[in-house]
Design a protein around this motif. Structure first.
Motif, mmCIF file in Angstrom:
data_model
loop_
_atom_site.group_PDB
_atom_site.id
_atom_site.type_symbol
_atom_site.label_atom_id
_atom_site.label_comp_id
_atom_site.label_asym_id
_atom_site.label_seq_id
_atom_site.Cartn_x
_atom_site.Cartn_y
_atom_site.Cartn_z
ATOM 1 N N ALA A 61 46.227 76.411 -40.927
ATOM 2 C CA ALA A 61 46.326 75.672 -42.206
ATOM 3 C C ALA A 61 46.146 74.176 -41.987
ATOM 4 C CB ALA A 61 47.667 75.960 -42.869
ATOM 5 N N GLU A 65 43.064 71.765 -43.095
ATOM 6 C CA GLU A 65 43.381 70.601 -43.932
ATOM 7 C C GLU A 65 42.692 69.344 -43.381
ATOM 8 O OE1 GLU A 65 47.699 70.689 -44.875
ATOM 9 O OE2 GLU A 65 47.613 68.570 -44.281
ATOM 10 N N ARG A 132 48.030 86.458 -46.414
ATOM 11 C CA ARG A 132 47.207 85.262 -46.639
ATOM 12 C C ARG A 132 45.727 85.611 -46.524
ATOM 13 N NH1 ARG A 132 49.192 80.058 -46.554
ATOM 14 N NH2 ARG A 132 47.105 79.682 -47.382
ATOM 15 N N VAL A 135 43.251 82.858 -45.767
ATOM 16 C CA VAL A 135 43.077 82.389 -44.382
ATOM 17 C C VAL A 135 42.368 83.456 -43.542
ATOM 18 C CG1 VAL A 135 44.256 81.490 -42.332
ATOM 19 C CG2 VAL A 135 45.181 81.002 -44.610
#
Ligand code: PEP
Ligand code: MG
Length: 311
Positions: A61, A65, A132, A135
């Protein structure tokens, strides 16, 4: 386009004992691909991607980002491609991400990870991926792009599944990523007693293979923490309970035309190889240093089976 056709620059596998049971090799870091291929193994039975991701030093994550999705997908493509290329056309079974939360917590961005009492019983493997899917999709995108590049030797393996529902849900994610489960090889790891007991329903979901992750299968069958030295003497991959689960899965899989293999550490042990060949396993994946011995043990056991059958 002046590039040489890839086939012509790929190394040839060295001479090795011919066996009906395939003997493959486990690869944990792309840097080991060359050494692994040089064993003459019939393919990669387990390519872990944890290292490719954990070595970024950031949780997926956080990495995404800061660097964007494409950078994350590229990291995966580069790592997997190194191995797929080295082994081509021998099959390479890449496993989707399976790191426990305590390992993610050590990374930058890891403070957001759940704090768990029992990470090994927690949010890892397919559980995390299905929780998730956004992802998980980046991993699948990397595999889809590799298929598009011509790496048709890749196979996708799902860790820590418990039942057919896990498998159907994961299959949906493959489809969403543009990977045709009817065209590509994909399968599951047998790491929990539940997965061993539910393998028939998983076979009906269309898996091509089931691979014994005996590190976890032993841990969960015997309720012995694989990392706890106080009970290390009870960690026995050859325990009758573990072997019984394995034998039953092999039999069920054979009835459903699903290939079976092992990719846990026990695949490097000659005693396990002997047991598995006698049960009719399709392939055994061993550590780089153990491939040779396993090849010879498999050959020995197969010859004995053949002699016994004509006696
Ligand atoms: C296993 O559980 O046997 C396995 C191969 O997976 P890992 O060791 O990565 O949990
Ligand atoms: Mg495991």
């Amino acid at each position: 386009d002046e590039r040489e056709p890839l086939e012509e620059v790929r190394p040839q596998a060295p001479v090795k004992p011919m066996t009906a049971t395939e003997v493959k090799v486990n690869v944990s870091i792309p840097e080991a691909a060359n050494r692994a291929a040089a064993t003459g193994a019939d393919g990669v039975g387990l390519l872990r991607i944890e290292h490719m991701i954990l070595s970024l030093g950031q949780t997926p994550a956080r990495f995404i980002e800061e660097n964007g999705e494409d950078a994350y997908v590229s990291e995966l493509i580069d790592g997997v491609r190194t191995v797929a290329d080295e082994f081509y056309p021998r099959p390479v079974r890449v496993r989707t991400l399976d790191a426990p939360t305590d390992e993610f917590r050590e990374l930058e961005g890891g403070a957001n990870e759940p704090l768990e009492h029992n990470p090994m019983l927690g949010y890892r493997g397919i559980r995390r991926s299905l929780d998730r899917p956004d992802v998980f999709a980046y991993e699948l995108e990397a595999f889809a792009r590799l298929f598009d590049m011509g790496y048709d030797n890749l196979e996708i393996m799902l860790p820590l599944v418990n039942d057919a529902e896990d498998v159907y849900r994961a299959k949906r994610e493959l489809e969403k990523a543009g990977i045709d489960p009817g065209k590509r090889k994909w399968g599951v790891m047998i790491e929990t007693p539940a997965s061993a007991l539910c393998v028939e329903e998983m076979a009906e979901a269309g898996i091509d293979f089931a691979s014994f992750g005996t590190n976890d299968l032993t841990q969960y069958t015997l309720a012995v923490d694989r990392n706890n030295e106080n009970v290390a003497d009870r960690f026995d991959e050859l325990h009758p309970a573990v072997l019984r689960l394995i034998a039953d899965v092999i039999e069920t899989c054979r009835e459903h035309d699903v290939a079976t293999s092992i990719c846990g550490q026990a695949g490097s042990k000659p005693e396990m190889a002997q047991f598995l060949v006698n049960e009719g396993v399709s392939s055994i994946s061993a550590n780089i240093d153990a491939v040779r011995d396993v090849q010879h043990e498999v050959k020995r056991v197969e010859q004995k089976l053949l002699l016994d059958s004509v006696r």
